[in-house]
Design an enzyme around this catalytic site. Structure first.
Site, short mmCIF file in Angstrom:
data_model
loop_
_atom_site.label_atom_id
_atom_site.label_comp_id
_atom_site.label_asym_id
_atom_site.label_seq_id
_atom_site.Cartn_x
_atom_site.Cartn_y
_atom_site.Cartn_z
CE LYS A 16 30.78 32.13 22.71
NZ LYS A 16 31.58 32.95 21.77
CB SER A 68 33.36 36.48 20.47
OG SER A 68 32.32 37.08 19.74
CB SER A 91 29.39 36.13 21.19
OG SER A 91 30.48 35.29 20.87
#
Lengths: 95, 488
Positions: free
Chosen positions: B79, B178, B154
């Site tokens: 990420k 997330s 997210s």
């Protein structure tokens, strides 16, 4: 209404943000929507309840007071938008 | 089966037995990325040259007969809020568009030690603020099960990469769901460890009392394997816990006999899609048939979780994001004539609307006159939410809930912020209480994957993993591969 456009402008200033006039109504409305929803917290009696800023039962984690190698001067400046004489250059701060 | 569809533990076997090489595997992943990523948009940055060099190193070790770590030579994705030395890390924000970290996050250093492969950095909601990955400054990521739907967020890029066969494993971060929610939306496994299990050093801070890094994978075994590498105390993060890290793969036993599974009634109320509910009822019945005991429990403060979070997280974010001032790194407005104006304009032009909204909300709830009514109140309610869980874990060993009350929804930007916030109702309380939670595939609704969330007591990832593994091994929903097709 909990906050007006004037309040939002003040909060934006505290946050070092500037909200465009065209966005102001939308921002103010969304802000109020969330703050109105926060009213449900007032249903709860929290008198005498300890706040939880953190969930861990640890505090003051210390290490031995010994010098270690930190970030080098060169590395620290690597992502700087503007560099002058080995320092971060910014526009004028005082007149 | 195509290499890109397999799990890390299957591929490890093949590497060790010299049936495949890491270079071959890494090339297969990049070929797959080239083939599908224009439809998915999972990646922001690729690092093919370094990845292949690393793969070659692992291959020579294998050729020399050396023992390799379980993740050695296995390509994964990171990420883009996790710091990778020398590799652009943007948080999907314009303000960090050209930021090249000068150090590795603790988790990255650990993974490097194990000689794993980093394919690239994945898309996300800007600064991890969002549940759809739509707030990325750069691109919208699409769901591999239906390209017209969101991948969740997210960590949407990290989850979509797994679903679309663009990575074998990935890392996400979870502040209010997330990792788990995108895992649920993409039919993969995602675990948020206990707060403090994993060092946050090098994970760009959003809400420091809630953030935690964790893996997204194709199955529970791989999740346990990644956890083994990333967990552990770190002197650079004073909130990382100095506790023994078990071998999580030892918890992977097919056995739930006598396990007390709590069903918190508040998670099955208003707003839950009846079809999602039906999938979870089936899972409960299956657990019962395997010898687990279902216990009806109550977490009475659940409905206050979302707003408590949306006070605490923005408050912490407003402080954390104060560092973006246009001085030392990040985007700078060049027209400003004074330093304060430069900071204000750099932030206003560098941050997107959702990030600005949260910084301002956080600034407001911390400001003089409102601190007690909002921030202090929220911290007190956080205590009540923690107490709910403490009480419930005296009655049961693990909780079974939906991960999200709905399956992935269309990319159309029609929902207002509050409606999207409210969908985080099942994942947020877990962060507020610092507990471990996993999302595992539990079935499908109208062709879209449904995630089941299992929540454990503090530091009891092992029970969570065992319950998840037992379910997975008897169902095999995780073996269904996303179609990655259809209209974009």
């Amino acid at each position: 209404m909990k906050v007006t456009a004037k309040d939002v402008r003040h909060i934006a200033n505290l946050s070092r943000l500037s909200i465009a006039d065209s966005e102001m109504d939308k921002f103010t409305e969304q802000f109020n929507q969330i703050l109105n929803y926060a009213d449900i917290l007032q249903e709860l009696d929290t008198k005498g309840i300890e706040p939880s800023p953190y969930v861990l039962p640890i505090s003051n984690v210390l290490r031995e007071d010994v010098a270690v190698v930190g970030v080098s001067h060169e590395e620290a400046l690597k992502n700087a938008p503007e560099v002058h004489n080995g320092g971060f250059k910014v526009p004028r701060v005082i007149e | 089966m195509e290499l890109y569809k397999q799990t890390a533990h299957e591929l490890h076997e093949q590497l060790v037995n010299k049936k495949i090489s890491s270079v071959e595997l890494t090339n297969a992943l990049y070929e797959r990325i080239n083939e599908v990523d224009d439809k998915i948009n999972a990646y922001l940055t690729l690092d093919q040259e370094n990845a292949l060099a690393q793969a070659a190193k692992v291959d020579s070790k294998i050729a020399a007969g050396e023992v390799i770590a379980p993740l050695a030579g296995i390509p994964g994705a990171i990420k883009d809020n996790i710091s990778t030395k020398g590799l652009r890390t943007t948080c999907a924000s314009k303000i960090l568009e050209n930021f090249i970290p000068i150090y590795d996050a603790h988790v990255i250093a650990n993974l490097r030690k194990d000689e794993t492969i980093f394919l690239g950095k994945t898309n996300m909601d800007e600064f991890a603020m969002g549940s759809t990955t739509e707030s990325s400054h750069f691109q919208v990521t699409h769901n591999a099960w239906d390209l017209s739907r969101v991948p969740g967020g997210s960590s949407g890029g990290s989850a979509a990469a797994i679903a679309a066969g663009e990575a074998i494993w990935s890392l996400g971060s979870d502040t209010g769901g997330s990792i788990r929610q995108p895992a649920s939306f993409n039919g993969c496994v995602g675990i948020k460890p206990t707060y403090g299990r994993v060092s946050r050093y090098g994970c760009v801070a959003f809400a420091s009392s809630l953030d935690q890094i964790g893996p997204l994978t194709r199955d529970v075994t791989d999740a346990a394997t990644v956890l083994n590498t990333i967990c552990g105390v770190d002197k650079m993060d004073s909130t990382s816990l100095n506790v023994e890290v078990p071998d999580f793969t030892k918890a992977l036993r097919q056995d739930v006999k006598g396990l007390r599974i709590g069903i918190p009634k508040e998670y099955y109320g208003k707003g839950l899609d009846p079809k999602v509910d039906a999938v979870l009822r089936k899972a409960m019945a299956d657990y019962e048939a395997m010898g687990a005991e279902l216990v009806d429990v109550s977490l009475p403060h659940t409905e206050y979780g979302v707003i408590t979070y949306y006070i605490i997280a923005p408050a912490e974010a407003s402080a954390n994001l104060a560092r973006f001032d246009g001085v030392r790194y990040g985007y700078r407005n060049r027209q400003a004539t004074s330093a304060p104006e430069m900071t204000t304009l750099s932030r206003s032009e560098g941050f997107g609307p959702e990030v600005q909204r949260r910084i301002m909300l956080g600034t407001y709830v911390l400001s003089s006159g409102y601190y007690d009514a909002y921030y202090l109140k929220a911290m007190q309610v956080r205590t009540l939410i923690r107490r709910d869980f403490e009480a419930v874990f005296k009655q049961c060993d693990v909780l079974l809930t939906p991960t999200s009350p709905v399956v992935a929804y269309p990319i159309d930007g029609k929902m207002d912020p509050l409606s999207i916030y409210l969908l985080d109702v099942c994942t947020i309380p877990v962060n507020l209480a610092g507990l471990p939670g996993i999302s595992v595939p539990a079935g499908f609704v109208d062709g879209m994957p449904v995630g089941m969330q299992l929540i454990g007591n503090i530091l009891d990832e092992e029970t969570v993993l065992r319950a998840a593994y037992t379910f997975e091994q008897t169902h095999e929903y995780h073996k269904v591969f996303a179609p990655v097709g259809g209209a974009k």
